[in-house]
Design an enzyme around this catalytic site. Structure first.
Site, PDB file in Angstrom:
ATOM      1  N   ASP A  13      -0.864  -3.621  -6.471  1.00 57.10           N
ATOM      2  CA  ASP A  13      -0.934  -4.087  -5.085  1.00 57.10           C
ATOM      3  C   ASP A  13      -2.414  -4.263  -4.778  1.00 57.10           C
ATOM      4  OD1 ASP A  13      -1.098  -4.380  -2.362  1.00 57.10           O
ATOM      5  OD2 ASP A  13       0.308  -2.773  -1.875  1.00 57.10           O
ATOM      6  N   ASP A  54       4.809  -6.434  -1.944  1.00 56.70           N
ATOM      7  CA  ASP A  54       3.346  -6.525  -1.890  1.00 56.70           C
ATOM      8  C   ASP A  54       2.680  -6.333  -3.246  1.00 56.70           C
ATOM      9  OD1 ASP A  54       3.825  -3.834  -2.219  1.00 56.70           O
ATOM     10  OD2 ASP A  54       2.838  -3.203  -0.374  1.00 56.70           O
ATOM     11  N   TYR A 235      -2.172  10.198  -1.515  1.00 56.25           N
ATOM     12  CA  TYR A 235      -1.248   9.079  -1.360  1.00 56.25           C
ATOM     13  C   TYR A 235      -2.005   7.762  -1.169  1.00 56.25           C
ATOM     14  CZ  TYR A 235       2.523   6.191   0.310  1.00 56.25           C
ATOM     15  OH  TYR A 235       3.424   5.182   0.459  1.00 56.25           O
ATOM     16  N   LYS A 238       3.060   3.656  -2.779  1.00 58.77           N
ATOM     17  CA  LYS A 238       4.048   4.154  -3.739  1.00 58.77           C
ATOM     18  C   LYS A 238       3.779   3.577  -5.109  1.00 58.77           C
ATOM     19  CE  LYS A 238       6.978   7.278  -2.734  1.00 58.77           C
ATOM     20  NZ  LYS A 238       7.199   8.431  -3.581  1.00 58.77           N
TER      21      LYS A 238
END
Ligand code: F6R
Ligand code: MG
Ligand code: MG
Length: 375
Positions: A13, A54, A235, A238
């Site tokens: 991404d 994305d 984070y 994902k």
């Protein structure tokens, strides 16, 4: 250089619009024109470019083998070029998955996800590239298990003598960084004991058994297992996984490879990487995550491989036969959404560890009193 061919599916991404919905056409175009040059120079045999929501997806065939520095560097360079455009367009999260300033020999561990396999091309070689958005590698556990080990999915396991012996699964413990090889059908229950815990144990590869039609050391399926939060330490989106699956003639038929996706199973990911929701199989044009940044989606691109050339793609979920599944997924999405911030829609606490939730809870820490003292 080897006589076998290698197919590498590498994704990142590097910016999307609006928010985390989908890759901009200019990035896809840039990736195509860059890879075309490598193809013209003979560095790669063939390529295709996709978006899964994305995520920018590069499917590359070549003769350079697994973990080739040259191929990984090509992918890295393409992602960097696409990032430049993403920055010019002020796309969301421009360059987010490129976790390093410079390429250092192998793209694994640097942010992008990789599924690649080297094998001897058969007389006719069907291959499916699965690409998911807004979920994690363990989302492939259930469908890959069903393809290669569930006779209620794959009739060939019962009917076709060349599948009857079963397969060997390579399972990774992605927390402990260990792996184990397990045979089906004889170790099915133990295998399921592991892979049912899909946030920890993931199917990495599937191999044919000894003595069958296919070489036992050449994989027939492979899944990307990069966990971005483990690489970045926090984070950063994902780990939207990809997989490659070979089909037919001693392997599950194409329809047996697609059949597990007729059940929109619950996967973790979705909004903020923090929610359980159904996996919806969609045609390429619907590979964009909208409702509550989802629900998580999967596309399937089908090919025949001819001397390393990727003949295709066929947009395999662009079929009214999957309409019911999409309707069911929407119904489940609606049901799950009604739970709002409650588990099991929101992920259990241990899976929230790498999200932004601990930062919220940190602020409450000093206000907690010991219950024993006030009784
Ligand atoms: C999930 C995903 C999105 C974002 C969400 C918040 O994998 O990418 O659901 O987590 O849109 O994004 P930020 O924190 O960038 O505003
Ligand atoms: Mg994004
Ligand atoms: Mg994504």
């Amino acid at each position: 250089m080897s006589g076998k061919i290698t197919v590498s599916l590498i994704k990142a991404d590097v910016g999307s619009y609006p928010g985390h919905v989908r890759v901009h056409e200019d990035l896809l175009e840039k990736a195509r024109s860059e890879l075309k040059e490598y193809e013209n120079n003979g560095d790669i045999i063939d390529f295709k470019v996709f978006n899964a929501g994305d995520d920018l997806e590069l499917l590359i065939s070549h003769h350079k083998g697994m973990d080739s520095k040259e191929i990984h560097e090509i992918a890295w360079n393409v992602f960097e070029k696409a990032t430049e455009i993403a920055k010019d367009l002020k796309l969301y999260g421009a360059g987010q998955d490129l976790l390093s300033d410079a390429f250092s020999g192998n793209i694994r561990g640097m942010g992008p996800g990789v599924a690649e396999m080297e094998f001897t091309e058969r007389g006719a070689e069907p291959l499916v590239a699965f690409m998911m958005d807004k979920t994690e590698p363990g989302a492939f556990n259930l469908p890959i298990f069903r393809m290669f080990a569930d006779p209620f999915n794959t009739a060939g396991l019962i009917i076709d003598p060349s599948l009857h012996a079963g397969f060997v699964f390579e399972i990774w413990d992605i927390l402990e960084n260990k792996r184990v090889f397990m045979k089906t059908p004889e170790e099915t229950y133990s295998l399921l004991a592991l892979i049912g815990a899909k946030s920890r144990f993931v199917i990495k590869r599937v191999f044919p058994k000894d003595g069958g039609k296919l070489p036992p050391d050449e994989p027939v399926a492979v899944v990307s297992t990069e966990k971005l939060y483990q690489i970045a330490g926090e984070y950063v989106g994902k780990d939207d996984p990809v997989a490659l699956v070979r089909a037919q003639s001693g392997l599950p038929a194409l329809g047996e490879v697609l059949e597990p996706f007729a059940f929109p199973h619950l996967v973790s990911g979705w909004m903020r990487g923090s929610h359980n929701g159904p996996l919806m199989p969609v045609p390429f044009k619907y590979s964009q995550c909208t409702r509550f940044d989802g629900p998580p989606r999967v596309i399937a691109a089908g090919f025949q491989i001819a001397y390393g050339k990727l003949v295709g793609p066929v947009d395999l979920f662009d079929d009214p036969a999957f309409d019911q599944v999409r309707a069911k997924a929407s119904e489940i999405a609606e049901y799950m959404r009604r739970h709002g911030p409650f588990e099991p829609h929101r992920l259990p606490m241990e899976d929230m560890e790498y999200t932004t939730l601990p930062k919220v809870l940190e602020g409450l820490k000093s206000r907690f009193e010991n219950i024993v003292d006030i009784r």
